[in-house]
Design an enzyme around this catalytic site. Structure first.
Site, PDB file in Angstrom:
ATOM      1  N   LYS A 255      11.297   9.200   0.301  1.00  0.00           N
ATOM      2  CA  LYS A 255      11.971   8.994   1.575  1.00  0.00           C
ATOM      3  C   LYS A 255      13.491   9.114   1.395  1.00  0.00           C
ATOM      4  O   LYS A 255      14.144   9.861   2.089  1.00  0.00           O
ATOM      5  CB  LYS A 255      11.636   7.617   2.165  1.00  0.00           C
ATOM      6  CG  LYS A 255      10.136   7.316   2.250  1.00  0.00           C
ATOM      7  CD  LYS A 255       9.480   7.896   3.467  1.00  0.00           C
ATOM      8  CE  LYS A 255       7.959   7.904   3.431  1.00  0.00           C
ATOM      9  NZ  LYS A 255       7.289   6.651   3.169  1.00  0.00           N
TER      10      LYS A 255
ATOM     11  N   ASP B 298       8.774  -4.024  -0.409  1.00  0.00           N
ATOM     12  CA  ASP B 298       8.579  -2.580  -0.294  1.00  0.00           C
ATOM     13  C   ASP B 298       9.815  -2.003   0.405  1.00  0.00           C
ATOM     14  O   ASP B 298      10.034  -2.239   1.588  1.00  0.00           O
ATOM     15  CB  ASP B 298       7.310  -2.308   0.531  1.00  0.00           C
ATOM     16  CG  ASP B 298       7.089  -0.823   0.813  1.00  0.00           C
ATOM     17  OD1 ASP B 298       7.879   0.007   0.319  1.00  0.00           O
ATOM     18  OD2 ASP B 298       6.119  -0.507   1.540  1.00  0.00           O
TER      19      ASP B 298
ATOM     20  N   TRP C 143       2.774  -0.100   7.307  1.00  0.00           N
ATOM     21  CA  TRP C 143       2.809  -0.140   5.841  1.00  0.00           C
ATOM     22  C   TRP C 143       2.520  -1.528   5.314  1.00  0.00           C
ATOM     23  O   TRP C 143       1.749  -1.691   4.377  1.00  0.00           O
ATOM     24  CB  TRP C 143       4.138   0.407   5.318  1.00  0.00           C
ATOM     25  CG  TRP C 143       4.243   1.874   5.550  1.00  0.00           C
ATOM     26  CD1 TRP C 143       5.153   2.520   6.345  1.00  0.00           C
ATOM     27  CD2 TRP C 143       3.389   2.915   5.031  1.00  0.00           C
ATOM     28  NE1 TRP C 143       4.921   3.873   6.346  1.00  0.00           N
ATOM     29  CE2 TRP C 143       3.847   4.141   5.549  1.00  0.00           C
ATOM     30  CE3 TRP C 143       2.277   2.918   4.185  1.00  0.00           C
ATOM     31  CZ2 TRP C 143       3.237   5.363   5.246  1.00  0.00           C
ATOM     32  CZ3 TRP C 143       1.671   4.132   3.877  1.00  0.00           C
ATOM     33  CH2 TRP C 143       2.152   5.328   4.403  1.00  0.00           C
TER      34      TRP C 143
HETATM   35  C1  LIG Z   1       5.878   6.093   2.999  1.00  0.00           C
HETATM   36  C2  LIG Z   1       5.775   4.654   2.780  1.00  0.00           C
HETATM   37  C3  LIG Z   1       4.781   4.090   1.960  1.00  0.00           C
HETATM   38  C4  LIG Z   1       3.737   4.917   1.275  1.00  0.00           C
HETATM   39  O1  LIG Z   1       4.292   5.627   0.246  1.00  0.00           O
HETATM   40  P1  LIG Z   1       3.409   6.520  -0.756  1.00  0.00           P
HETATM   41  O2  LIG Z   1       4.411   6.836  -1.811  1.00  0.00           O
HETATM   42  O3  LIG Z   1       2.940   7.711   0.025  1.00  0.00           O
HETATM   43  O4  LIG Z   1       2.280   5.706  -1.242  1.00  0.00           O
HETATM   44  C5  LIG Z   1       4.768   2.724   1.793  1.00  0.00           C
HETATM   45  N1  LIG Z   1       5.678   1.934   2.400  1.00  0.00           N
HETATM   46  C6  LIG Z   1       6.634   2.441   3.200  1.00  0.00           C
HETATM   47  C7  LIG Z   1       7.607   1.514   3.844  1.00  0.00           C
HETATM   48  C8  LIG Z   1       6.715   3.814   3.412  1.00  0.00           C
HETATM   49  O5  LIG Z   1       7.668   4.311   4.218  1.00  0.00           O
END
Ligand SMILES: *Cc1c(COP(=O)(O)O)cnc(C)c1O
Length: 354
Positions: free
Chosen positions: A190, A166, A99
């Site tokens: 998540k 993030d 990511w």
């Molecule tokens: C799943 C995830 C993403 C991507 O998320 P989207 O909402 O599908 O764009 C980005 N960073 C992390 C750490 C993730 O687990």
């Protein structure tokens, strides 16, 4: 009967949130309309937006300097919006996994990026440490939990420059000092709710400081000035987040859930470490309590193990293709019983095979 859902995302949600949502889809709060059918400017939705926002603020102790936004486009859109809004000369990134490397790729489309450290040399099985942060960058971008590789940042770096994080896969799993970050963002699907909404917590005085002409929709200031109502927000997704956060509050908030998450992780990793049939892929000190990646010592038995888990109603544990093997995602809403069940299947598998 509900499955033991170890899926990495979209992930399991609290059952209470699902029941409330089912009601709300048909008749929201007894108004004779479903929540999908009402105006995002109605007083009913306004109350949902306010309540969700204040739950985020309460649970994460968001200081007055920061504001909570609900945007769309997922964390992936944030990969682009962050450099669009904050990269002026150059930005520092950590390359911690799949990511963060996507975030780096997007930032490079906008401007100069310095990668301070990387764990790519070992397929991202650890979190880079001991790097130094230059003073002459606009910000440092990090990812608190690398979902695919199962590693987590345990101690956030103290930084001379603004930190942007993030937190898609571990937001609300543990307390966090929001004041240390200029921006925190997370795709909701998540650990906070369903897909379709992205949580952004931003330092208010930093929004709109880019000095560029940006499309309004990609400018944090637009969303800040319009209380996340510049465009039609994902009404249902926000409502499900509200119900999920209400559930979280009942669990004792992030402090309460952190204890439960630790119990789940200890139980699971304890088995991985003591059962000779299995081993974990991430360095012990960096292991994520949210996503546990593990392999069978003899990978020719993968299919058989998968079959055994299926028989026990366990789903979502096949590993990401870049790591292989298995991954047990243990988000907030996953009950301890599900972890127990998986551990029992692992024990039984070892017994039969030995
Ligand atoms: C799943 C995830 C993403 C991507 O998320 P989207 O909402 O599908 O764009 C980005 N960073 C992390 C750490 C993730 O687990």
């Amino acid at each position: 009967m509900r499955k033991h859902n170890f899926g990495a995302g979209p992930g399991i949600l609290p059952e209470s949130a699902l029941h409330k949502t089912r009601e709300a889809i048909i008749d929201f709060n007894g108004i004779g309309m479903g929540v999908m059918e009402i105006s995002h400017r109605s007083k009913e939705f306004e109350a949902v937006l306010d309540r969700t926002k204040s739950l985020v603020k309460e649970l994460l102790k968001v200081p007055d300097t920061h504001e909570v936004l609900f945007l769309q486009g997922g964390a992936s859109q944030q990969f682009a919006m962050i450099p669009m809004n904050f990269l002026k000369t150059k930005a520092a990134y950590l390359d911690q996994g799949a990511w963060s490397s996507k975030a780096i790729k997007e930032a490079k489309n906008i401007g100069e990026v310095v990668v301070l450290a990387s764990s790519k040399d070992k397929n991202y099985c650890y979190q880079p440490k001991g790097y130094s942060i230059p003073q002459d960058v606009d910000y440092l971008h990090i990812c608190s939990n690398e979902t695919i590789h199962g590693t987590q940042v345990k101690i956030f770096p103290s930084s001379p420059v603004p930190v942007i994080c993030d937190m898609s896969s571990d937001i609300f799993s543990r307390p966090v000092d929001v004041s240390k970050f200029d921006v925190i963002y997370a795709g909701a699907q998540k650990n906070m709710g369903p897909s379709g909404v992205t949580l952004v917590i931003i330092r208010k005085d930093k929004a709109g400081t880019h000095g560029k002409k940006l499309p309004a929709i990609f400018d944090y200031k637009t969303h800040l000035d319009n209380n996340s109502l510049y465009n039609t927000p994902p009404v249902v997704s926000i409502l499900v987040c509200m119900y999920t956060l209400e559930w979280l509050k009942e669990q004792g908030g992030v402090e309460g859930i952190e204890k439960i998450n630790k119990q789940k992780a200890d139980w699971f990793y304890g088995e991985v470490d003591s059962n000779p049939m299995f081993y974990g892929t991430a360095d012990k000190e960096d292991r994520s309590p949210m996503n546990a990646c593990f392999l069978l010592s003899d990978s020719s038995q993968d299919e058989e193990f998968l079959h055994a888990t299926k028989k026990a109603n366990i789903v979502g544990i096949k590993g990401h293709r870049s790591v292989g093997g298995f991954r047990a995602s243990m988000y907030n809403a996953l009950p301890f019983e599900s972890v127990k069940m998986l551990v029992e299947v692992m024990k039984e598998f070892a017994k039969v095979k030995s």
